[in-house]
Design a protein around this motif. Structure first.
Motif, PDB file in Angstrom:
ATOM      1  N   CYS A  35      -1.746   3.358  -9.528  1.00 37.69           N
ATOM      2  CA  CYS A  35      -2.954   3.284 -10.342  1.00 37.69           C
ATOM      3  C   CYS A  35      -3.231   4.613 -11.035  1.00 37.69           C
ATOM      4  O   CYS A  35      -3.642   4.650 -12.192  1.00 37.69           O
ATOM      5  CB  CYS A  35      -4.151   2.890  -9.471  1.00 37.69           C
ATOM      6  N   GLN A  55     -10.806   2.600  -8.652  1.00 37.10           N
ATOM      7  CA  GLN A  55     -11.741   2.609  -7.533  1.00 37.10           C
ATOM      8  C   GLN A  55     -11.303   3.663  -6.524  1.00 37.10           C
ATOM      9  O   GLN A  55     -10.139   3.704  -6.123  1.00 37.10           O
ATOM     10  CB  GLN A  55     -11.812   1.227  -6.882  1.00 37.10           C
ATOM     11  N   CYS A  71      -4.050  -1.199  -5.086  1.00 31.70           N
ATOM     12  CA  CYS A  71      -5.116  -0.360  -5.632  1.00 31.70           C
ATOM     13  C   CYS A  71      -5.802  -1.160  -6.736  1.00 31.70           C
ATOM     14  O   CYS A  71      -5.282  -2.197  -7.168  1.00 31.70           O
ATOM     15  CB  CYS A  71      -4.572   0.962  -6.159  1.00 31.70           C
ATOM     16  N   GLN A  72      -6.962  -0.696  -7.201  1.00 26.57           N
ATOM     17  CA  GLN A  72      -7.751  -1.493  -8.142  1.00 26.57           C
ATOM     18  C   GLN A  72      -8.352  -0.644  -9.255  1.00 26.57           C
ATOM     19  O   GLN A  72      -8.734   0.501  -9.028  1.00 26.57           O
ATOM     20  CB  GLN A  72      -8.892  -2.208  -7.410  1.00 26.57           C
ATOM     21  N   VAL A  83     -12.030  -6.922 -11.427  1.00 28.01           N
ATOM     22  CA  VAL A  83     -11.111  -5.818 -11.148  1.00 28.01           C
ATOM     23  C   VAL A  83      -9.696  -6.237 -11.515  1.00 28.01           C
ATOM     24  O   VAL A  83      -9.376  -7.427 -11.572  1.00 28.01           O
ATOM     25  CB  VAL A  83     -11.151  -5.395  -9.660  1.00 28.01           C
ATOM     26  N   ARG A  85      -6.078  -5.766  -9.905  1.00 29.00           N
ATOM     27  CA  ARG A  85      -5.391  -5.354  -8.679  1.00 29.00           C
ATOM     28  C   ARG A  85      -3.920  -5.108  -8.999  1.00 29.00           C
ATOM     29  O   ARG A  85      -3.275  -5.918  -9.670  1.00 29.00           O
ATOM     30  CB  ARG A  85      -5.506  -6.447  -7.611  1.00 29.00           C
ATOM     31  N   GLY A 142      -5.967 -10.292 -11.986  1.00 28.48           N
ATOM     32  CA  GLY A 142      -7.285  -9.903 -12.472  1.00 28.48           C
ATOM     33  C   GLY A 142      -7.951 -11.023 -13.234  1.00 28.48           C
ATOM     34  O   GLY A 142      -7.714 -12.205 -12.965  1.00 28.48           O
TER      35      GLY A 142
END
Length: 294
Positions: A35, A55, A71-72, A83, A85, A142
């Motif tokens: 991310c 995030q 992770c997002q 979100v 992902r 997402g």
């Protein structure tokens, strides 16, 4: 692949990770680094969203076959907004892994999936993309968009993925270690990887992973927990266990559900869902449930 033991990470033919071991309070550095490496502006413009903010606290892994470190990106300023992902498989993957996931999705599709030419191949819909590259599975999921947009984001993952360190296979917590012996009886083999951590609201998460099966535990906060337990309580395949305020093992799937108070439900989930000796799941529940009910 040799199983893991709690004294360290097993040898691997892959290039050793230059990063230090992940502290118990963190999730996989692979997911975090992916991310961080991705271009947030590209994410924002591709999905046509107001923001694309990483995030700060990564969510628990996505326990499935394969299991993904995740992770997002938050795609709005609302804490409950959509979100994106980004998942990286915990264990190495092969074309057979990709084929198995596609077959499993096709058995219960939310939307027909289409094949895509990315990495060593993949498939996706208007809300997700799964593909194989460099011995790992990747998954992006997402909000509703188009498959072409998810492929564009997948190409960004490919560009940024070169040189990523391998994830530590052993991420454990003492509270989860107490259930390992019983967990491995359910799995029928020692775990190849462990993924312990906590939810975004601080509840314990435990996970034991092999190349063909997963056993995980987590808790969810539900204000109507009693009502949600009603269909489980009435199911013909439910077997009562003496844990929490009420608990049940589903003898058809192995899934075990425990209510704690009026607003918490604990889920103990073996994958793939299958008939498991209820005594094995009960012994596992007895070992791990006190971590949630104290």
């Amino acid at each position: 692949m040799p199983p893991l033991v709690s004294t360290g990470t097993p040898p691997s033919s892959e290039t050793p990770s230059p990063t230090p071991s992940v502290p118990p309070s963190e999730t996989s550095k692979v997911a975090d680094t992916m991310c961080v490496r991705m271009d947030p502006t590209l994410v924002q413009t591709t999905l046509a969203v107001p923001v694309a903010n990483i995030q700060p606290k990564a969510p628990p892994p996505e326990f499935d076959i394969p299991t993904y470190d995740v992770c997002q990106f938050a795609l709005s300023t609302s804490p409950d907004g959509p979100v994106l992902r980004v998942g990286v498989s915990v264990l190495p993957a092969t074309p057979a892994t990709l084929a198995a996931t596609q077959k499993a999705y096709a058995a219960h599709p939310r939307e027909p999936a289409k094949p895509v030419q990315i990495g060593r191949g993949g498939y996706g819909t208007s809300t997700f993309l799964v593909f194989l590259s460099a011995g790992r599975m990747y998954k992006l999921s997402g909000p509703q968009a188009t498959l072409a947009k998810y492929v564009a984001l997948g190409q960004e993952v490919l560009r940024q993925g070169a040189g990523l360190p391998d994830a530590d296979r052993l991420i454990t917590r003492p509270d989860c270690d107490r259930g390992t012996a019983a967990a491995e009886k359910v799995l029928g083999a020692p775990a190849m990887a462990r993924r312990d951590g906590e939810t975004l609201v601080g509840d314990l998460v435990c996970g034991w992973v092999t190349s063909t099966s997963v056993l995980s535990t987590s808790a969810r906060r539900e204000p109507d927990a009693k009502a949600l337990m009603a269909p489980i309580r009435k199911a013909a395949t439910s077997q009562s266990i003496p844990l929490g305020d009420e608990g049940y093992v589903d003898t058809a799937t192995g899934r075990t559900t425990i209510r704690v108070g009026d607003d918490k439900i604990v889920d103990l989930v073996p994958l793939p869902a299958r008939k498991i000796n209820p005594d094995l799941m009960t012994q596992f529940a007895l070992a791990i449930a006190p971590r949630y009910t104290r």
